[in-house]
Write a protein that holds these residues in place. Structure first.
Motif, PDB file in Angstrom:
ATOM      1  N   PHE A 167      -7.937   2.374   0.362  1.00  0.00           N
ATOM      2  CA  PHE A 167      -7.135   1.160   0.414  1.00  0.00           C
ATOM      3  C   PHE A 167      -7.342   0.509   1.786  1.00  0.00           C
ATOM      4  O   PHE A 167      -6.983   1.089   2.810  1.00  0.00           O
ATOM      5  CB  PHE A 167      -5.657   1.477   0.193  1.00  0.00           C
ATOM      6  CG  PHE A 167      -5.370   2.138  -1.132  1.00  0.00           C
ATOM      7  CD1 PHE A 167      -5.023   1.384  -2.244  1.00  0.00           C
ATOM      8  CD2 PHE A 167      -5.465   3.515  -1.265  1.00  0.00           C
ATOM      9  CE1 PHE A 167      -4.768   1.985  -3.465  1.00  0.00           C
ATOM     10  CE2 PHE A 167      -5.212   4.127  -2.487  1.00  0.00           C
ATOM     11  CZ  PHE A 167      -4.867   3.355  -3.593  1.00  0.00           C
ATOM     12  N   TYR A 223      -7.063  10.159  -1.198  1.00  0.00           N
ATOM     13  CA  TYR A 223      -7.096   8.732  -0.893  1.00  0.00           C
ATOM     14  C   TYR A 223      -7.012   8.545   0.617  1.00  0.00           C
ATOM     15  O   TYR A 223      -6.545   9.429   1.352  1.00  0.00           O
ATOM     16  CB  TYR A 223      -5.970   7.962  -1.596  1.00  0.00           C
ATOM     17  CG  TYR A 223      -4.611   8.064  -0.938  1.00  0.00           C
ATOM     18  CD1 TYR A 223      -4.254   7.232   0.129  1.00  0.00           C
ATOM     19  CD2 TYR A 223      -3.659   8.991  -1.372  1.00  0.00           C
ATOM     20  CE1 TYR A 223      -3.016   7.331   0.738  1.00  0.00           C
ATOM     21  CE2 TYR A 223      -2.416   9.089  -0.777  1.00  0.00           C
ATOM     22  CZ  TYR A 223      -2.102   8.263   0.282  1.00  0.00           C
ATOM     23  OH  TYR A 223      -0.871   8.356   0.886  1.00  0.00           O
ATOM     24  N   ASP A 279      -6.313  -2.042   4.452  1.00  0.00           N
ATOM     25  CA  ASP A 279      -5.276  -2.939   4.963  1.00  0.00           C
ATOM     26  C   ASP A 279      -5.979  -3.916   5.904  1.00  0.00           C
ATOM     27  O   ASP A 279      -6.078  -3.694   7.104  1.00  0.00           O
ATOM     28  CB  ASP A 279      -4.207  -2.130   5.697  1.00  0.00           C
ATOM     29  CG  ASP A 279      -3.013  -2.978   6.095  1.00  0.00           C
ATOM     30  OD1 ASP A 279      -3.093  -4.219   5.978  1.00  0.00           O
ATOM     31  OD2 ASP A 279      -1.998  -2.400   6.540  1.00  0.00           O
ATOM     32  N   THR A 315       0.739   4.130  -2.976  1.00  0.00           N
ATOM     33  CA  THR A 315       0.246   5.482  -2.662  1.00  0.00           C
ATOM     34  C   THR A 315       1.370   6.509  -2.497  1.00  0.00           C
ATOM     35  O   THR A 315       1.092   7.665  -2.204  1.00  0.00           O
ATOM     36  CB  THR A 315      -0.586   5.447  -1.367  1.00  0.00           C
ATOM     37  OG1 THR A 315       0.241   4.979  -0.281  1.00  0.00           O
ATOM     38  CG2 THR A 315      -1.782   4.528  -1.514  1.00  0.00           C
ATOM     39  N   ILE A 321      -6.065   5.340   3.626  1.00  0.00           N
ATOM     40  CA  ILE A 321      -5.688   3.978   3.995  1.00  0.00           C
ATOM     41  C   ILE A 321      -6.480   3.632   5.246  1.00  0.00           C
ATOM     42  O   ILE A 321      -6.420   4.355   6.248  1.00  0.00           O
ATOM     43  CB  ILE A 321      -4.179   3.852   4.255  1.00  0.00           C
ATOM     44  CG1 ILE A 321      -3.387   4.206   2.988  1.00  0.00           C
ATOM     45  CG2 ILE A 321      -3.829   2.442   4.737  1.00  0.00           C
ATOM     46  CD1 ILE A 321      -1.885   4.295   3.215  1.00  0.00           C
ATOM     47  N   ILE A 368       0.839  -1.205   0.000  1.00  0.00           N
ATOM     48  CA  ILE A 368       0.000   0.000   0.000  1.00  0.00           C
ATOM     49  C   ILE A 368       0.871   1.252   0.000  1.00  0.00           C
ATOM     50  O   ILE A 368       0.596   2.224  -0.712  1.00  0.00           O
ATOM     51  CB  ILE A 368      -0.959  -0.010   1.205  1.00  0.00           C
ATOM     52  CG1 ILE A 368      -1.967  -1.156   1.074  1.00  0.00           C
ATOM     53  CG2 ILE A 368      -1.695   1.323   1.322  1.00  0.00           C
ATOM     54  CD1 ILE A 368      -2.826  -1.371   2.311  1.00  0.00           C
ATOM     55  N   ARG A 369       1.944   1.237   0.777  1.00  0.00           N
ATOM     56  CA  ARG A 369       2.827   2.410   0.835  1.00  0.00           C
ATOM     57  C   ARG A 369       3.440   2.712  -0.522  1.00  0.00           C
ATOM     58  O   ARG A 369       3.523   3.880  -0.934  1.00  0.00           O
ATOM     59  CB  ARG A 369       3.927   2.194   1.884  1.00  0.00           C
ATOM     60  CG  ARG A 369       3.457   2.355   3.322  1.00  0.00           C
ATOM     61  CD  ARG A 369       4.623   2.446   4.291  1.00  0.00           C
ATOM     62  NE  ARG A 369       5.423   1.231   4.325  1.00  0.00           N
ATOM     63  CZ  ARG A 369       5.156   0.182   5.088  1.00  0.00           C
ATOM     64  NH1 ARG A 369       4.081   0.184   5.870  1.00  0.00           N
ATOM     65  NH2 ARG A 369       5.937  -0.883   5.083  1.00  0.00           N
TER      66      ARG A 369
END
Length: 265
Positions: A131, A98, A133, A90, A100, A86-87
């Motif tokens: 996103f 966006y 997680d 993005t 997370i 994800i890091r």
């Protein structure tokens, strides 16, 4: 004519030019003992990231300009590299557009709500990407394996999840479901690395500590999840994640290839 050392390494002119860039020199100097093949591999991976991340910026611009909504789910074993992926995805996109989402344990109030409610509250508004997680699929694997839900709650989830996803997709949300898959041996190595690092120790939870012991039970519930929820409309994208960099590149590439953004230039 190439020098003997270059012949042994079989470096092309393009390889030499890449290694002679500031980024190439940075990778060459990263280890105490210079490892040219490793440096070249990491350099090429990083350049691939740069290319894909540039496309990700265009994709996000399309989402913003056209008021699109995107949800990307990251599931997988503990220590599979979901957060790191994800890091990288993005890393260069506009943080205002966006989010997370990594939800903590449900509150007492949330425990009394419809299971999906806390996730509905996190769905994107127009022009936004979200996103997850870990996601509502906690109830498909992590919760039943660790005894955090009842058999009745598990059955209700499995009966409702496909309809829930159909509803959110019918509302105009693009839904992508990634599952990061690692081997038992790789998970053990990553846990060892986490436990030995003063900067990573905080990541280790009680659930993580039992993951190796419960490996087979996780596998059983994972396969049930795939069998029931791997639909043509909302398939699971399985990413082999023993090699973190390759997994992150594959995930980025999939997003770029499967969200129908238009080049705004």
């Amino acid at each position: 004519m190439k020098k003997k050392s270059e012949q042994q390494l079989d470096l092309s002119q393009e390889d030499l030019e890449l290694l002679n860039t500031p980024l190439g020199i940075q990778f060459l100097m990263a280890d105490k003992k210079t490892n040219v093949p490793k440096a070249l591999r990491l350099l090429k991976d990083e350049l691939t990231f740069h290319k894909l991340q540039a496309e990700m910026i265009k994709l996000q611009h399309w989402v913003i300009e056209k008021n699109k909504k995107v949800v990307v789910i990251f599931e997988g074993r503990d220590a599979a590299g979901k957060g790191g992926a994800i890091r990288r995805i993005t890393e260069h996109i506009n943080p205002r557009h966006y989010r997370i989402v990594a939800l903590p344990k449900p509150t007492v109030e949330e425990q009394g709500q419809w299971y999906f409610q806390r996730y509905v509250n996190q769905l994107p508004k127009p022009g936004e990407m979200v996103f997850f997680d870990r996601s509502w699929y906690n109830r498909a694997v992590v919760e039943p394996v660790n005894g955090f839900c009842t058999k009745s709650q598990y059955r209700s989830f499995m009966e409702q999840v496909n309809s829930f996803e159909s509803m959110i997709m019918d509302s105009g949300i693009y839904l992508i479901k990634f599952y990061f898959s690692i081997t038992k041996q790789q998970q053990a190595l990553r846990f060892k690395d986490i436990q030995s690092s003063p900067l990573k120790k905080w990541k280790m939870t009680d659930v993580d500590r039992k993951a190796q012991e419960l490996w087979d039970l996780y596998t059983e519930f994972k396969l049930r999840m795939f069998e029931h929820t791997n639909l043509k409309k909302s398939p699971w994208i399985i990413i082999e994640a023993d090699r973190k960099t390759e997994a992150r590149i594959k995930a980025l590439q999939y997003l770029i290839d499967n969200i129908p953004y238009k080049d705004q230039e």
